[in-house]
Design a protein around this motif. Structure first.
Motif, short mmCIF file in Angstrom:
data_model
loop_
_atom_site.label_atom_id
_atom_site.label_comp_id
_atom_site.label_asym_id
_atom_site.label_seq_id
_atom_site.Cartn_x
_atom_site.Cartn_y
_atom_site.Cartn_z
N CYS A 108 3.08 -2.25 8.77
CA CYS A 108 2.31 -1.17 8.36
C CYS A 108 0.86 -1.20 8.81
N CYS A 141 0.49 -1.10 0.05
CA CYS A 141 -0.01 0.16 0.30
C CYS A 141 0.38 1.24 0.07
N CYS A 176 3.15 1.55 2.87
CA CYS A 176 3.47 0.35 2.78
C CYS A 176 5.53 1.15 2.42
N CYS A 198 -2.22 -2.09 5.84
CA CYS A 198 -1.84 -2.83 5.74
C CYS A 198 -1.68 -4.16 6.85
ZN LIG Z 1 0.54 -1.36 4.00
#
Ligand SMILES: [Zn+2]
Length: 288
Positions: free
Chosen positions: A282, A210, A213, A285
């Motif tokens: 993260c 994401c 991230c 996510c």
């Molecule tokens: Zn992420």
């Protein structure tokens, strides 16, 4: 037979042939069910004419056309990136297009935000863009919202969306959009542009890296377009790439730029693919 009728016949036959080829390549279904109607048969003559140049593409065809016609897409920010994104998605025949922007059109927007014209100065950007898009493609349901996406309202705004295209110009909004899309499992295309460079990345929550991230924290003193400037065509290139990513994610016609981003330097005309991975820690996510 008129040229128009013979052209429609050609594209209808072509779309049916593409659909039947896809059917032939698809794995056999476990249970014997009646085959679905060919996708081409579900397109009207007017749709076949309007979308002829994308229907003729082997990668696209009737199946992709039907997929995009059923998609609900939310564009966050209808400015430098959001106007090319919204124009291409409406032109391509997306089913429902939500346009989110809290601001009014300003004179300094017009050199790069091509859905807004001089008489629109002072008009809400979402309304200004929606008016043009309804002329561009009346088949698209365009829904303007003069509101800013924030942490508090993000979940409600994402309700029913299949895809979000984040064309905002602030890191706070980007992180709020990313967190909300991860939480709701909604696919996302992120992008940014400044000066003569930009980036674009696609995100499939829980499957690919994401935005957080890849960029865990916002840069401390990131310049803004108002201070650092931006050229119209640079925004057009990045916005066009973002629209293309959106169309890939909706239809699957080509692999999206995921697990990393595409860095675009238009001063040196260099496109660089930067790879990144999901981070277990993260906050957006990591638990998906
Ligand atoms: Zn992420």
């Amino acid at each position: 037979m008129s040229d128009g009728a013979s052209r429609r016949g050609f594209f209808r036959d072509l779309a049916a042939a593409v659909a039947s080829t896809r059917d032939a390549m698809a794995p056999e279904p476990a249970a014997a069910e009646p085959p679905p109607a060919p996708a081409a048969a579900q397109l009207s003559d007017a749709e076949i004419e309007r979308y002829a140049r994308q229907l003729v593409l082997p990668e696209w065809g009737a199946a992709a056309q039907l997929a995009i016609s059923e998609a609900n897409v939310l564009v966050v920010g209808v400015g430098a990136l959001g106007t090319p994104v919204a124009a291409y998605l409406a032109g391509a025949g997306v089913g429902r297009l939500g346009l989110l922007d809290p601001d009014d059109v300003e004179l300094s927007n017009l050199h790069r935000q091509l859905l807004h014209f001089t008489p629109d100065v002072g008009v809400p950007k979402a309304e200004s863009a929606a008016a043009k898009l309804r002329f561009l493609n009346p088949d698209v349901v365009v829904e303007p919202y003069q509101v800013r996406l924030e942490e508090e309202n993000a979940a409600a705004l994402l309700e029913g969306q299949d895809l979000v295209v984040d064309c905002s110009d602030s890191f706070a909004t980007r992180y709020a959009v990313n967190a909300a899309c991860c939480a709701a499992g909604v696919r996302l295309v992120e992008a940014g542009v400044l000066g003569l460079s930009g980036m674009v990345m696609s995100i499939k929550p829980g499957r690919t890296a994401c935005y957080r991230c890849v960029f865990p924290v916002a840069p401390a003193d990131a310049p803004r377009c108002a201070d650092a400037g931006v050229l119209g065509p640079a925004a057009g290139v990045i916005g066009s790439l973002q629209a293309l990513e959106a169309m890939k994610l909706v239809t699957g016609v080509a692999p999206a730029v995921a697990d990393g981003f595409l860095q675009v330097d238009l001063a040196s005309a260099e496109f660089t693919r930067v790879h990144a991975s999901r981070r277990a820690d993260c906050p957006d996510c990591g638990t998906l």
